[in-house]
Design an enzyme around this catalytic site. Structure first.
Site, PDB file in Angstrom:
ATOM      1  N   LYS A 167       0.838  -1.199   0.000  1.00  0.00           N
ATOM      2  CA  LYS A 167       0.000   0.000   0.000  1.00  0.00           C
ATOM      3  C   LYS A 167       0.878   1.257   0.000  1.00  0.00           C
ATOM      4  O   LYS A 167       0.721   2.142  -0.840  1.00  0.00           O
ATOM      5  CB  LYS A 167      -0.913   0.004   1.236  1.00  0.00           C
ATOM      6  N   ASP A 185      -6.299   0.963   0.959  1.00  0.00           N
ATOM      7  CA  ASP A 185      -6.349   1.327   2.380  1.00  0.00           C
ATOM      8  C   ASP A 185      -7.717   0.954   2.951  1.00  0.00           C
ATOM      9  O   ASP A 185      -8.531   0.297   2.278  1.00  0.00           O
ATOM     10  CB  ASP A 185      -6.018   2.816   2.576  1.00  0.00           C
TER      11      ASP A 185
END
Ligand code: SF4
Length: 299
Positions: A167, A185
């Site tokens: 991420k 996320d």
């Protein structure tokens, strides 16, 4: 959510429920219909899912034409550190913290030899400050020792740095190096599940499933659109369905507040007439009046 509920949602969310929905082009009535050909979690065909997903992204691009990373940064190193610090806190909190950190330790070499206790004191407002201190000092050491003090522009290098997962790596690649990436996320996970884009729960699998619905060139902007929508309208606890411009496309319409007036009061940041999260947005993200984003209703 069942296909039946999704279909009902499509009917139950007429465009008049949200002002911006009125602007939207006519939407095909209820996407998920072919139960016998069910290939997506919403029970719609693959083709219908791809069309609906891309339609949602196009609609969100009109709602948030100014969507961008909400972390303040001047270079890839600052973005990398800020992204690591943003875990379990808001970007605003990070933006309030990083000026002191980068004033004291402007380069990876500086942060690599920092006294951990001093860094912990600076990072305390971000939460999990001991672990975050270990990560940012550790990744700075790795940058200084293995990459000549530069942030590498390759995924395989970035994910080897302490505290850096896919991420974080994609945030850096997408926004500091212009390389397409999907940022999975907490908002992204919640919204793509509400939209029935995928039934996966593992972030890497979500990334792969959603990535397959879009051209690679869309990935970075898609991530911004989804995350901005999650922060402003499609909240975790009380999504503002009655003020949501993509309600006709959403199988989860009705999970949140459907009354338009009550829903408008749930909107956050510039959609609620308030400031955004960046304290020093780049000039490119300011409107003619110097504001971080267009006021409510203009997007
Ligand atoms: S706010 Fe409601 S209608 Fe809009 S995307 Fe979220 S769940 Fe769907």
């Amino acid at each position: 959510m069942t296909a039946k509920k999704a279909e009902a949602a499509g009917k139950a969310a007429p465009a008049k429920r949200a002002a911006s929905a009125r602007k939207a082009a006519p939407v095909k009535k209820a996407a998920p219909v072919k139960k016998t050909a069910a290939k997506s979690p919403a029970g719609e065909s693959r083709t219908a899912l791809v069309r609906r997903a891309r339609r949602i992204n196009r609609e969100l691009a009109e709602v948030y034409p100014y969507a961008h990373p909400e972390l303040d940064f001047d270079d890839p190193f600052q973005l990398l550190v800020a992204t690591v610090l943003s875990a379990q806190t808001t970007d605003l909190r990070v933006n309030q913290t990083t000026p002191a950190l980068f004033a004291e330790y402007p380069t990876p070499e500086d942060l690599a030899v920092a006294d951990p206790e001093k860094v912990e004191e600076i990072l305390r407002p971000c939460g999990f400050f001991r672990a975050k201190t270990r990560s940012v000092i550790g990744l700075s050491k790795a940058l200084a020792e293995d990459f000549g003090g530069e942030v590498p522009g390759r995924l395989e290098d970035l994910v080897k740095l302490p505290g850096v997962g896919r991420k974080t790596a994609f945030v850096v690649l997408g926004n500091a190096f212009g390389r397409p990436g999907i940022t999975v996320d907490t908002h992204f996970q919640r919204l793509v599940r509400r939209w029935k884009w995928t039934g996966e729960t593992d972030p890497d699998k979500i990334e792969a499933a959603v990535g397959a619905l879009f051209p690679k060139s869309d990935w970075t902007d898609l991530s911004h659109h989804v995350i901005w929508h999650g922060r402003r309208i499609c909240h975790a606890r009380r999504p503002a369905c009655g003020a949501c411009p993509i309600a006709p496309l959403c199988p989860a319409y009705g999970e949140g507040e459907t009354d338009p007036e009550k829903a408008r009061k749930l909107l956050k940041y510039e959609k609620g007439g308030l400031p955004g999260q960046r304290l020093k947005p780049p000039r490119a993200y300011l409107d003619a009046g110097g504001r971080p984003a267009p006021p409510l209703g203009s997007g």
